[in-house]
Scaffold this motif. Structure first.
Motif, short mmCIF file in Angstrom:
data_model
loop_
_atom_site.label_atom_id
_atom_site.label_comp_id
_atom_site.label_asym_id
_atom_site.label_seq_id
_atom_site.Cartn_x
_atom_site.Cartn_y
_atom_site.Cartn_z
N SER A 422 0.85 -1.19 0.00
CA SER A 422 0.00 0.00 0.00
C SER A 422 0.89 1.25 0.00
N LYS A 423 0.28 2.40 -0.18
CA LYS A 423 1.05 3.65 -0.19
C LYS A 423 1.77 3.85 1.14
N THR A 424 1.09 3.56 2.24
CA THR A 424 1.71 3.70 3.56
C THR A 424 2.87 2.73 3.72
N GLN A 425 2.69 1.51 3.24
CA GLN A 425 3.74 0.51 3.36
C GLN A 425 4.94 0.85 2.48
N ARG A 426 4.69 1.41 1.31
CA ARG A 426 5.81 1.78 0.43
C ARG A 426 6.70 2.81 1.10
N ALA A 427 6.10 3.69 1.89
CA ALA A 427 6.89 4.71 2.59
C ALA A 427 7.77 4.08 3.67
N PHE A 459 8.09 -7.43 5.28
CA PHE A 459 6.67 -7.36 4.95
C PHE A 459 6.22 -8.74 4.48
N PHE A 460 7.07 -9.34 3.64
CA PHE A 460 6.75 -10.68 3.13
C PHE A 460 8.02 -11.27 2.52
N SER A 461 8.00 -12.56 2.34
CA SER A 461 8.99 -13.27 1.53
C SER A 461 8.21 -14.11 0.52
N ALA A 462 8.82 -14.40 -0.63
CA ALA A 462 8.17 -15.21 -1.66
C ALA A 462 9.21 -16.15 -2.24
N VAL A 463 8.86 -17.44 -2.34
CA VAL A 463 9.81 -18.45 -2.78
C VAL A 463 9.20 -19.31 -3.87
N ASN A 464 10.02 -19.70 -4.83
CA ASN A 464 9.66 -20.69 -5.84
C ASN A 464 10.20 -22.04 -5.39
N ILE A 465 9.38 -23.09 -5.48
CA ILE A 465 9.77 -24.43 -5.03
C ILE A 465 9.64 -25.41 -6.18
N ASP A 466 10.72 -26.11 -6.48
CA ASP A 466 10.71 -27.17 -7.48
C ASP A 466 10.98 -28.49 -6.76
N GLY A 467 9.92 -29.21 -6.44
CA GLY A 467 10.07 -30.45 -5.67
C GLY A 467 10.87 -31.51 -6.40
N LYS A 652 -9.14 -12.22 3.37
CA LYS A 652 -9.02 -11.85 4.78
C LYS A 652 -7.57 -11.58 5.15
N ILE A 653 -6.64 -12.40 4.63
CA ILE A 653 -5.21 -12.17 4.87
C ILE A 653 -4.80 -10.82 4.29
N ALA A 654 -5.34 -10.48 3.12
CA ALA A 654 -5.04 -9.18 2.51
C ALA A 654 -5.49 -8.04 3.42
N ALA A 655 -6.67 -8.20 4.02
CA ALA A 655 -7.18 -7.16 4.92
C ALA A 655 -6.32 -7.06 6.18
N ASP A 660 -1.66 -6.39 -1.26
CA ASP A 660 -2.54 -6.70 -2.38
C ASP A 660 -2.00 -7.95 -3.08
N PHE A 661 -2.75 -9.07 -3.01
CA PHE A 661 -2.31 -10.33 -3.61
C PHE A 661 -2.88 -10.55 -5.00
N GLY A 662 -3.46 -9.50 -5.58
CA GLY A 662 -3.93 -9.56 -6.95
C GLY A 662 -4.98 -10.62 -7.18
N LEU A 663 -4.82 -11.38 -8.26
CA LEU A 663 -5.83 -12.37 -8.67
C LEU A 663 -5.85 -13.61 -7.79
N LEU A 664 -4.92 -13.73 -6.84
CA LEU A 664 -4.92 -14.92 -5.99
C LEU A 664 -6.21 -15.04 -5.18
N THR A 665 -6.84 -13.91 -4.88
CA THR A 665 -8.10 -13.98 -4.13
C THR A 665 -9.19 -14.68 -4.93
N GLN A 666 -9.06 -14.65 -6.26
CA GLN A 666 -10.06 -15.32 -7.11
C GLN A 666 -9.77 -16.81 -7.30
N HIS A 667 -8.60 -17.23 -6.89
CA HIS A 667 -8.21 -18.64 -7.05
C HIS A 667 -8.11 -19.33 -5.70
N ASP A 668 -8.75 -18.78 -4.69
CA ASP A 668 -8.70 -19.32 -3.33
C ASP A 668 -9.57 -20.57 -3.26
#
Length: 691
Positions: A422-427, A459-467, A652-655, A660-668
């Motif tokens: 968010s704008k506040t978080q970017r600051a 704020f977050f971490s994001a990882v790609n996993i190749d099992g 809910k996690i986004a709130a 903002d998790f984008g389209l992931l909320t539509q694939h929940d």
């Protein structure tokens, strides 16, 4: 005589102070339905499910146990026989080589023996001692050939604690006569979960009482009461031998036998089993006992994790795979080394140098067996030392790290961008030194992090996993974490904080563990083993770390297993997944040493299902733990608690996070199920997850 009057008196004082004598006669402990807590019930069900692989059988067995039905399958005896092989007689010698006494000890990891502190109180005593196996009768009533192994306490391979009355020591991998391997005798893994037995349950002790042949007291010690560090179990006459393992009904070690309360006459004199007045010349085994006391295994594991994180022998115990004794390979007497079969088709042979041999196509093996891989036990080298691999991070080539790949699962509709601040978080986001405007993404091998400068955590971490490209780099836990030089150190919570906040008790422990956001295992993949190890080591940056209560880290098997569960269900032969996680910041988070401690963490797992993205959101709370252990001054030890894991809607996690998790909320995948949910319930097993 190993027990001293002081040890027995300490036990007697606890026995009197806690009203155990009255409780042992309570109607609540008569045979019948047993009192079991929800936490114990969940833990027991998970273990039964792992044992049986059948939810139906596990549920029925759990129901029978709670009902107090003591019928068990015939395999119970066979499993007990397998467990007994790891238990031996400790010979205590003086510096002249003369025998001065016996105790009992048992292997708790490859190459590591456990017994009491009052059996082996120092490395010098351990140096003069040795462990003897197979001092017992065979099925024909004849003595089995015995074999002895030297103890190797030198070079930091000995740890003991008087308060918890335990000692662990390295054992030579070859017998004193050079004919047998220690690996033949397996080991009894120490499970960290508290509450592995419940009041009213019958416990079993395998021992060498008074140095005699190995004997078993089967289901004759009823658990009376839990105390902070100990458990009490009722007995009619005989005590456990010093250093004996105490088992529950699943043959898990729940306690290290410690001491007991002797029976006395009206004059207060200790009685022997035969009714005579006991004296020291009769030995410990001749004493008549009315109750036994054991040191809780969960407390010993907790101590090793918190006080000896850099000791190789402690890490070998803590990291030993929790394989049930009946699943451990039993090697012949003439075997040349240890052999372990990994689930990716690799055969690992210790001779004593580990050699990995790959049979067939790893891709085919992965598709035929989608179970998560596990590492082979860490075996001692020929001199008894442990081949611990240090965490190695090259801090001169950060520009070579590719970071998180948003097209990892696919392009177009399968892309998963990083969360948007968010704008506040970017600051508040920490900018890379010399990185220019908006440069706030720290890229590592296989993952990326964005830091919150105000909280000094991600704020977050994001990882790609190749099992399919996970590699066996050895079961190691890094003993060193690194400051990332690309951002100012003042925006990173470093080692000084984790070492400074401790519980004030004799067995000092840190309150907060250095909790990985991106799991080391998730980043440990690549085309070669060396690259996989490099990538896994790269997770040991303080930017990928968040303070987690030490019991939070010990009791979150569900949380740690979510990635493997997702990989198992991913409908692609490459076993690809993406995971985004981080802390949930709240204004009312309490601060310690200038650092506000997050109460909750989120995790979003994403994979491909039916040609489209599928996602699941989860929240893990350590609120109950922090509430009990964050006073301003002297911190108190906790009662056993498990962190609670919940499946949450991603919206809910986004709130909660402001991300903002984008389209992931539509694939929940859980969205529809949770629309109808009236009350949020904690996950009790991975099968509760909706994906």
């Amino acid at each position: 005589m190993l027990l001293t009057e002081a040890i027995i008196q300490d036990s007697a004082d606890r026995y009197s102070a806690c009203g155990i004598a009255r409780k042992s006669k309570s109607k609540a402990l008569v045979d019948g339905p047993r009192n079991i807590t929800p936490v114990q019930k969940r833990g027991l069900y998970r273990e039964l499910l792992a044992e049986t692989t059948s939810p139906v059988i596990a549920a029925r067995t759990l129901e029978r146990i709670i009902a107090g039905n003591d019928l068990v399958g015939v395999s119970y005896l066979a499993i007990g026989s397998r467990a007994a092989r790891s238990i031996g007689r400790v010979h205590l010698l003086d510096d002249g080589g003369r025998l001065v006494g016996y105790g009992t000890g048992f292997l708790v990891a490859p190459g590591v023996l456990m017994t009491n502190n009052h059996v082996l109180g120092s490395d010098l005593e351990a140096k003069h001692a040795f462990i003897e196996f197979d001092y017992e009768l065979d099925i024909d009533g004849r003595d089995r050939p015995t074999v002895g192994f030297a103890l190797l306490p030198d070079q930091g391979r000995f740890i003991t604690n008087k308060e918890l009355d335990f000692a662990i020591v390295a054992v030579a991998p070859r017998s004193q006569d050079g004919r047998r391997n220690l690996s033949e005798f397996g080991y009894l893994p120490l499970r960290p979960r508290p509450g592995k037995a419940f009041e009213g349950e019958y416990l079993t002790i395998i021992q060498h009482p008074g140095g005699e042949r190995k004997q078993i007291c089967v289901r004759e010690n009823k658990l009376i009461k839990y105390l902070d560090n100990t458990i009490w179990y009722q007995t009619d006459t005989v005590a456990g031998s010093s250093g004996s393992p105490v088992f529950n009904g699943l043959w898990e070690v729940v306690a290290l036998h410690h001491s007991g309360i002797p029976s006395t006459d009206k004059q207060g004199r200790t009685l022997a089993i035969d009714g005579r007045v006991w004296d020291a010349s009769m030995g410990e085994a001749a004493m008549k006992w009315i109750a036994n006391e054991g040191i809780r295994i969960s407390r010993i594991v907790e101590f090793l994790r918190s006080n000896n994180p850099r000791d190789a022998i402690a890490r070998n115990v803590v990291d030993a795979p929790l394989l049930p004794v009946h699943e451990q390979r039993e090697l012949g007497a003439n075997s040349a080394g240890n052999v372990a079969s990994l689930r990716d088709g690799t055969i690992r042979i210790s001779v004593p140098v580990p050699i990995s041999i790959q049979f067939g196509s790893q891709q085919n093996l992965a598709s035929s067996d989608a179970s998560p891989q596990f590492d082979a036990p860490l075996m001692p080298n020929a001199d008894g030392s442990f081949g611990i691999e240090d965490v190695v991070i090259n801090q001169t080539n950060y520009d070579k790290r590719p970071g998180y790949d948003e097209t990892f699962l696919g392009k177009g509709k399968l892309q998963v961008p990083l969360p948007v601040l968010s704008k506040t978080q970017r600051a508040k986001a920490v900018k890379l030194i010399g990185g220019g405007a908006g440069a706030n993404v720290l890229r590592y091998y296989n993952y990326s992090v964005v830091m919150n400068g105000e909280r000094k955590l991600a704020f977050f971490s994001a990882v790609n996993i190749d099992g399919s490209q996970r590699r066996d780099t050895g079961k190691r836990e890094g003993d060193k974490w690194f400051i990332d030089p690309r951002i100012p150190e003042k925006f990173q919570v470093g080692e000084k904080f984790y070492a400074s906040v401790k519980i004030k008790e004799a067995a000092r422990v840190r309150v907060f563990d250095r909790g990985h956001l991106v799991r080391r295992l998730d980043a440990t993949w690549g085309p070669t083993t060396s690259e996989a190890k490099r990538n896994g080591d790269d997770t040991f940056h303080f930017t990928n770390c968040s303070p987690q209560h030490y019991k939070f880290n010990q009791g979150h098997d569900l949380w740690a297993g979510i990635e493997d569960f997702v990989l198992f269900h991913a409908e692609n032969k490459d076993q690809l997944a993406t995971v985004i996680n981080g802390p949930i910041f709240r204004r009312d988070d309490e601060a310690r040493q200038g650092v506000k401690i997050p109460r909750q963490y989120f995790k979003i797992a994403v994979f491909v299902k039916n040609g489209a993205l599928a996602a699941g959101g989860f929240v893990l709370s350590q609120t109950d733990l922090l509430a009990q252990d964050l006073p301003d001054e002297a911190l108190k030890p906790l009662d056993p608690e498990e962190a609670k894991a919940f499946q949450f809607k991603i919206s809910k996690i986004a709130a909660l996070t402001g991300l903002d998790f984008g389209l992931l909320t539509q694939h929940d995948m859980a969205m529809q199920a949770f629309e109808a949910a009236v009350k949020l319930r904690p996950l009790e097993s991975l099968s509760d997850i909706a994906i």
